[in-house]
Scaffold this motif. Sequence first.
Motif, PDB file in Angstrom:
ATOM      1  N   UNK A 165      58.273 -61.196 -28.699  1.00  0.00           N
ATOM      2  CA  UNK A 165      59.662 -61.207 -29.151  1.00  0.00           C
ATOM      3  C   UNK A 165      60.102 -62.589 -29.621  1.00  0.00           C
ATOM      4  N   UNK A 166      60.666 -62.617 -30.848  1.00  0.00           N
ATOM      5  CA  UNK A 166      61.224 -63.870 -31.344  1.00  0.00           C
ATOM      6  C   UNK A 166      62.750 -63.856 -31.285  1.00  0.00           C
ATOM      7  N   UNK A 167      63.346 -62.681 -31.521  1.00  0.00           N
ATOM      8  CA  UNK A 167      64.808 -62.591 -31.459  1.00  0.00           C
ATOM      9  C   UNK A 167      65.185 -61.399 -30.582  1.00  0.00           C
ATOM     10  N   UNK A 168      65.997 -61.654 -29.569  1.00  0.00           N
ATOM     11  CA  UNK A 168      66.374 -60.597 -28.637  1.00  0.00           C
ATOM     12  C   UNK A 168      67.791 -60.105 -28.925  1.00  0.00           C
ATOM     13  N   UNK A 169      67.890 -58.983 -29.683  1.00  0.00           N
ATOM     14  CA  UNK A 169      69.185 -58.350 -29.930  1.00  0.00           C
ATOM     15  C   UNK A 169      69.507 -57.302 -28.867  1.00  0.00           C
ATOM     16  N   UNK A 170      68.584 -57.077 -27.943  1.00  0.00           N
ATOM     17  CA  UNK A 170      68.712 -55.942 -27.027  1.00  0.00           C
ATOM     18  C   UNK A 170      69.689 -56.230 -25.901  1.00  0.00           C
TER      19      UNK A 170
ATOM     20  N   UNK B  42      59.142 -59.130 -34.495  1.00  0.00           N
ATOM     21  CA  UNK B  42      59.387 -59.753 -33.187  1.00  0.00           C
ATOM     22  C   UNK B  42      60.839 -59.634 -32.767  1.00  0.00           C
ATOM     23  N   UNK B  43      61.496 -58.546 -33.236  1.00  0.00           N
ATOM     24  CA  UNK B  43      62.909 -58.325 -32.902  1.00  0.00           C
ATOM     25  C   UNK B  43      63.006 -57.227 -31.849  1.00  0.00           C
ATOM     26  N   UNK B  44      63.785 -57.484 -30.789  1.00  0.00           N
ATOM     27  CA  UNK B  44      63.989 -56.461 -29.756  1.00  0.00           C
ATOM     28  C   UNK B  44      65.414 -55.906 -29.845  1.00  0.00           C
ATOM     29  N   UNK B  45      65.528 -54.575 -30.010  1.00  0.00           N
ATOM     30  CA  UNK B  45      66.855 -53.939 -29.952  1.00  0.00           C
ATOM     31  C   UNK B  45      66.922 -53.054 -28.712  1.00  0.00           C
ATOM     32  N   UNK B  46      68.116 -52.579 -28.386  1.00  0.00           N
ATOM     33  CA  UNK B  46      68.317 -51.703 -27.240  1.00  0.00           C
ATOM     34  C   UNK B  46      68.296 -50.253 -27.707  1.00  0.00           C
ATOM     35  N   UNK B  47      67.241 -49.542 -27.376  1.00  0.00           N
ATOM     36  CA  UNK B  47      67.211 -48.097 -27.583  1.00  0.00           C
ATOM     37  C   UNK B  47      68.266 -47.504 -26.647  1.00  0.00           C
ATOM     38  N   UNK B  48      69.330 -46.919 -27.200  1.00  0.00           N
ATOM     39  CA  UNK B  48      70.456 -46.474 -26.369  1.00  0.00           C
ATOM     40  C   UNK B  48      70.378 -44.981 -26.050  1.00  0.00           C
ATOM     41  N   UNK B  49      69.221 -44.389 -26.263  1.00  0.00           N
ATOM     42  CA  UNK B  49      69.122 -42.930 -26.073  1.00  0.00           C
ATOM     43  C   UNK B  49      69.254 -42.513 -24.613  1.00  0.00           C
ATOM     44  N   UNK B  50      69.031 -43.442 -23.682  1.00  0.00           N
ATOM     45  CA  UNK B  50      69.163 -43.045 -22.272  1.00  0.00           C
ATOM     46  C   UNK B  50      70.564 -43.255 -21.694  1.00  0.00           C
TER      47      UNK B  50
END
Lengths: 338, 338
Positions: free
Chosen positions: A16-21, A296-304
């Motif tokens: 991961x380079x950028x954490x948007x999660x 290298x971007x992390x997002x938040x999977x909001x399905x849960x």
Amino acid sequence: MIDGHGDDLFHFASKIKINFSTNIPQSVDHSGLLTHLAKAGAIFKNYPEPEPRSVEQKLAMLHDVDAGNVIVTNGATEAIYLLAHAHKDGKSAIIVPTFREYQDACRVHNHSVQFITSLDEIEDTHSMVWLCNPNNPTGQVYEKERLLTVIDNHPATVFIVDQAYSAFSVKDVLSITDIMIRKNVVMLHSLTKQFVVPGLRIGYAVGPEEILNRLRSLRMPWSVNSIAIEAALYLLENSSSYVFDAALLHNQANRLSDEMRGLGIVVNDTDCNFLLARLPFGTSARLKSWLIQHYGILIRDASNFERLTARHFRVAAQTSQENITLIKALKEWISSFQ
Amino acid sequence: MIDGHGDDLFHFASKIKINFSTNIPQSVDHSGLLTHLAKAGAIFKNYPEPEPRSVEQKLAMLHDVDAGNVIVTNGATEAIYLLAHAHKDGKSAIIVPTFREYQDACRVHNHSVQFITSLDEIEDTHSMVWLCNPNNPTGQVYEKERLLTVIDNHPATVFIVDQAYSAFSVKDVLSITDIMIRKNVVMLHSLTKQFVVPGLRIGYAVGPEEILNRLRSLRMPWSVNSIAIEAALYLLENSSSYVFDAALLHNQANRLSDEMRGLGIVVNDTDCNFLLARLPFGTSARLKSWLIQHYGILIRDASNFERLTARHFRVAAQTSQENITLIKALKEWISSFQ
């Protein structure tokens, strides 16, 4: 729920380079805190205070309330579990979609849980109401006067108002005075967001002494470790180094929204730095993997999140340059479908 | 119980030169850990693992068990509260005098509690039995074969055997194999004592997967913070730097005992580094204040242990020179009565 969360950076850290999660801005200078902790040395050689009273006293002073009106916990999460425990076997209403822990704490302490989607659905039979303000994952803030009216219209119901993200809000949230003049509302807060220290686990609740005393009688000793206590005292003393420009972050979130909408993504209006979005096709899980692999971007999977779908995801505005990279990546992913 | 504990150094910190109140040797070199943590930098910028699985895996490897047989908690204390929660409304027997948290965790989770003083009093009607081995505050170790026989004679009773102090024992305690071949025993352990890091709050339990899975379903996420996880991984990797000579410490404790007995103090036989003593007159509370004031020495007033009296106190052997200072101080205090 142990697997119901978003900031799973620990799974992918090296990629991961950028954490948007996370819903916290990531660019922050922790050098002062690091120097302070290095100077403090081997403070872990002794037991911490059984209850972190030194931090409670400091917060009480800052908020101008009695120390009895503040309880400092192992993240706001410990306060959530203690509140559910203190009202075990109760009937809880949770305004969803929202932070998963209200529901899990209620399950663990045998509440009957009703998921509702607005303040209008609250009834006198609810022993507790849980809401997040600004709300995670939508970023929306409850209209203040309306929220207070609802609280006052249900005096036998205890309202848990989680204001963990208030530092990033552009709208008014409940004030300490709003809490203190009432007997049926507890505010949750955390140092996590304001000071960007989610790894330390320092949260707190402000509310009526009678309710907090019940929490104290149920809590285990030493739940907040020595380093977290030391860091909290430092951060509260040096909070001027950790001021976020909520309006700026909100603007950046809005710019992200505009760009994303331009790509056909449905985006909620937000009142703070993070936002909930819904893909027009595909799934957030697949988008997430693709973004990790290619950018290298992390997002938040909001399905849960309760009531959300496989197409929902959440991002928090980061630096302008990083936001531009996210939009570029989203554009590329979406055009790969066409 | 928040105020039921011993290591209250935080109350008197500036006045204390020698801390006998803890049951852990205080002379330890933490420079390696400090350097490691300094290098790790701002690891608190991200959330910790929701459950500290990396540490569980490491411990499972060290103990040669499956990761499902280990749960890592916020000190052994979190494991104690989770165990009491998993068996809520149960009937617990606690062998006293002992560590206070078993009783408090049982109260919080609505157990009926029977205090017993030996293994002979255990009955099949007890859903849980709690014991500490070596026992805090007496320093005594249960005869191993006898303990295993009792465990096997009560297959429907869950035995919680807290071996937090095993690194300091000169007698055999239960082995991982003793635990793993049985379905009704959970061992508690901690990094606190072996590595002298009570401020970090890292403990664990080893036991049957079915029992530990119930604990996992009840636990809150992120209870162990980032720094504690980072430190635990380092300490387990570098455990060779933290080996105590249990026989030497036991000898020193015995020498302390002999000297104290010579002063008319009644001292329990101990199997490890700390010991329980009873004054011939006066109170431990007054002795404690006097020692702080005149020698900067902190002892553990043991009067708040179940079944003990205002004359009981506990000390752990420290360095030879420090032990000599303690004896000198005790002699002076006692002669002031004559």
